[in-house]
Motif scaffolding. Structure first.
Motif, PDB file in Angstrom:
ATOM      1  N   LEU A 177     -25.916   9.214 -13.694  1.00 13.65           N
ATOM      2  CA  LEU A 177     -27.144   8.602 -14.200  1.00 13.65           C
ATOM      3  C   LEU A 177     -27.176   7.111 -13.897  1.00 13.65           C
ATOM      4  O   LEU A 177     -28.227   6.551 -13.561  1.00 13.65           O
ATOM      5  N   ARG A 178     -26.031   6.478 -14.008  1.00  7.02           N
ATOM      6  CA  ARG A 178     -25.976   5.040 -13.701  1.00  7.02           C
ATOM      7  C   ARG A 178     -26.298   4.781 -12.231  1.00  7.02           C
ATOM      8  O   ARG A 178     -26.987   3.807 -11.895  1.00  7.02           O
ATOM      9  N   GLN A 179     -25.824   5.653 -11.341  1.00  5.73           N
ATOM     10  CA  GLN A 179     -26.120   5.501  -9.916  1.00  5.73           C
ATOM     11  C   GLN A 179     -27.620   5.683  -9.629  1.00  5.73           C
ATOM     12  O   GLN A 179     -28.216   4.949  -8.841  1.00  5.73           O
ATOM     13  N   GLU A 180     -28.221   6.683 -10.314  1.00  3.78           N
ATOM     14  CA  GLU A 180     -29.649   6.907 -10.120  1.00  3.78           C
ATOM     15  C   GLU A 180     -30.471   5.716 -10.608  1.00  3.78           C
ATOM     16  O   GLU A 180     -31.453   5.303  -9.978  1.00  3.78           O
ATOM     17  N   ILE A 181     -30.066   5.161 -11.749  1.00  5.64           N
ATOM     18  CA  ILE A 181     -30.774   3.991 -12.285  1.00  5.64           C
ATOM     19  C   ILE A 181     -30.655   2.810 -11.333  1.00  5.64           C
ATOM     20  O   ILE A 181     -31.635   2.099 -11.067  1.00  5.64           O
ATOM     21  N   ALA A 182     -29.475   2.617 -10.776  1.00  5.01           N
ATOM     22  CA  ALA A 182     -29.283   1.529  -9.812  1.00  5.01           C
ATOM     23  C   ALA A 182     -30.122   1.749  -8.552  1.00  5.01           C
ATOM     24  O   ALA A 182     -30.683   0.798  -7.990  1.00  5.01           O
ATOM     25  N   LEU A 183     -30.222   3.010  -8.105  1.00  3.68           N
ATOM     26  CA  LEU A 183     -31.035   3.320  -6.917  1.00  3.68           C
ATOM     27  C   LEU A 183     -32.516   3.055  -7.175  1.00  3.68           C
ATOM     28  O   LEU A 183     -33.216   2.490  -6.318  1.00  3.68           O
ATOM     29  N   VAL A 184     -32.992   3.441  -8.367  1.00  3.54           N
ATOM     30  CA  VAL A 184     -34.393   3.179  -8.708  1.00  3.54           C
ATOM     31  C   VAL A 184     -34.664   1.680  -8.754  1.00  3.54           C
ATOM     32  O   VAL A 184     -35.716   1.212  -8.281  1.00  3.54           O
ATOM     33  N   LYS A 185     -33.742   0.908  -9.323  1.00  4.89           N
ATOM     34  CA  LYS A 185     -33.915  -0.550  -9.360  1.00  4.89           C
ATOM     35  C   LYS A 185     -33.986  -1.136  -7.956  1.00  4.89           C
ATOM     36  O   LYS A 185     -34.795  -2.021  -7.672  1.00  4.89           O
ATOM     37  N   GLN A 186     -33.153  -0.620  -7.034  1.00  7.13           N
ATOM     38  CA  GLN A 186     -33.156  -1.117  -5.657  1.00  7.13           C
ATOM     39  C   GLN A 186     -34.467  -0.777  -4.949  1.00  7.13           C
ATOM     40  O   GLN A 186     -35.037  -1.606  -4.227  1.00  7.13           O
ATOM     41  N   GLN A 187     -34.943   0.460  -5.170  1.00  4.97           N
ATOM     42  CA  GLN A 187     -36.223   0.852  -4.577  1.00  4.97           C
ATOM     43  C   GLN A 187     -37.358  -0.015  -5.113  1.00  4.97           C
ATOM     44  O   GLN A 187     -38.271  -0.399  -4.370  1.00  4.97           O
TER      45      GLN A 187
END
Length: 443
Positions: free
Chosen positions: A50-60
């Motif tokens: 979940l932390r990785q997905e949140i970081a990916l959304v922030k980058q996008q």
């Protein structure tokens, strides 16, 4: 006693803490239990995912924000103006070109204000509303008159010819591209004025050359006079070209100055034009077929209308195959007129149809433009060998002059290809019909 009370309190506190931990573990088991109801283990590896997905959304999100800023920077230096309004017609953003075109000195980036407060343009406001209502891109042209705070600035501010292209966006927003066409119009005016000045200067030497050629025609014997006759044709062609340009420029500047309206019978005028052109038509064995009212009158300039039908029938003769018929169809139309006391008015429609190759699709939008030369398929060897000096042969001004004359009379003209003959189809509509009788077909 004191020690006993401390131990008792400590035991109660430890017991309460253990109870809280048990309740927390049960809650976590219910929240994080796997989709498989048979498993009761807590899926702790989900937390890093979940932390990785949140970081990916922030980058996008950062990438999208950077792309938006890049597009805004591109629009800000674009040669076209651009503005964007929300569902309440509040100006959200506009680039530098739009600020210059619409004189938006009072607007600052980041402000959200009603567009009508900043730009007093009914045409722009109406365009945005129509785009939002129909949810379709639209294009509109108008002359924009900027509003000024004082009289001095109003004298210095110049009106602009603007073309706007709008398109709908999400949530009721509308984007509008603005093109300042005033420099192009100014350049065309300078070009036309230069050509007119040049045409005025050419008339005198061309007249002198024609006088010299006439003198040579009387003194030379065959076969040398053949070259002089050819020279006379070219001089006449140049004189007609110069005069045609001057007439066209004057009609575009002031259409009414050239008109001398009078009551005239149209059918006899068309017959007179055909008699003038009949020697050319007989070379290709062409016939004229007229259908329509036997007699009908309009209020128009006789010499100008003669020029209209002379150009149109001459073109039909040039582009018609041998042994074919040119059709002239006339009819009276009744149209509603809301601007006059008479609720209905008569409109004369004349259709001239030949059996030639017609117009190409690329030529149709430009056939009435000056100096426009159409598809080479419409060029015939007979055009180069024509000895007619009554029309402007091959100058590219004939249809342009015809259009200006028709417009000056308050009429309309349209070029099409006839679905049956495949040839050119010119439709002319003229107002001010005075009288008509029953229809009749004859040749």
């Amino acid at each position: 006693m004191l020690l006993l009370g401390f131990c008792l309190g400590l035991a109660v506190g430890v017991g309460f803490w253990i109870w809280q931990q048990v309740q927390l573990d049960r809650y976590l088991e219910r929240v994080l239990k796997p989709l498989n109801s048979h498993s009761s283990k807590v899926i702790l590896p989900l937390i890093p995912h979940l932390r990785q997905e949140i970081a990916l959304v922030k980058q996008q999100r950062q990438d999208l924000q950077q792309s938006l800023e890049t597009y805004q920077q591109l629009l800000d230096v674009a040669p076209l103006g651009y503005l964007q309004v929300d569902e309440e017609n509040q100006l959200l953003w506009c680039n530098q070109q739009a600020r210059e075109i619409l004189y938006l000195e009072r607007w600052q980036p980041g402000q959200v204000r009603l567009l009508l407060e900043l730009v007093r343009s009914y045409e722009l406001d109406r365009l945005i509303e129509q785009t939002r209502d129909c949810q379709q891109p639209r294009v509109k042209e108008w002359v924009f008159h900027p509003s000024c705070e004082n009289a001095t600035a109003m004298l210095e501010t110049k009106s602009l010819a603007i073309r706007a292209s709008s398109f709908p966006l999400h949530n009721g927003q509308v984007g509008v591209f603005l093109e300042n066409r005033q420099p192009l119009l100014d350049m065309n005016q300078v070009r036309d004025r230069s050509f007119s000045d040049l045409a005025h200067e050419l008339r005198t030497p061309l007249t002198s050359i024609r006088l010299v050629v006439e003198t040579l025609q009387n003194r030379l014997e065959p076969p040398l006079n053949r070259w002089v006759n050819r020279l006379m044709q070219e001089v006449d062609r140049l004189i007609n070209l110069v005069q045609g340009w001057l007439d066209l420029t004057q009609m575009e500047t002031d259409p009414s100055i050239q008109l001398h309206p009078e009551a005239m019978e149209v059918r006899s005028l068309i017959a007179s034009v055909w008699e003038t052109l009949e020697p050319l038509a007989q070379r290709q064995h062409l016939n004229l077929n007229y259908s329509g009212p036997e007699s009908f009158w309009i209020k128009a300039d006789r010499s100008r209308m003669y020029q209209v039908f002379l150009n149109l029938l001459d073109n039909s003769i040039k582009y018609s195959p041998p042994c074919t018929t040119i059709q002239v169809q006339a009819k009276i139309l009744s149209v509603k007129d809301t601007h006059k006391s008479n609720p209905t008015s008569a409109l004369l429609e004349i259709n001239i149809v030949d059996s030639g190759v017609g117009f190409s699709e690329t030529d149709l939008p430009h056939v009435f433009e000056r100096f426009y030369r159409g598809d080479k398929a419409r060029t015939r060897d007979s055009l180069q060998e024509s000895n007619s000096t009554t029309t402007i042969v091959g100058s590219g001004l004939g249809l342009a002059i015809v259009k200006q004359i028709v417009l000056a009379h308050g009429g309309l003209i349209k070029a099409m290809n006839h679905p049956e003959t495949g040839g050119a189809w010119i439709q002319v509509q003229l107002p001010e019909v005075m009288a008509n009788t029953s229809s009749q077909d004859y040749s």
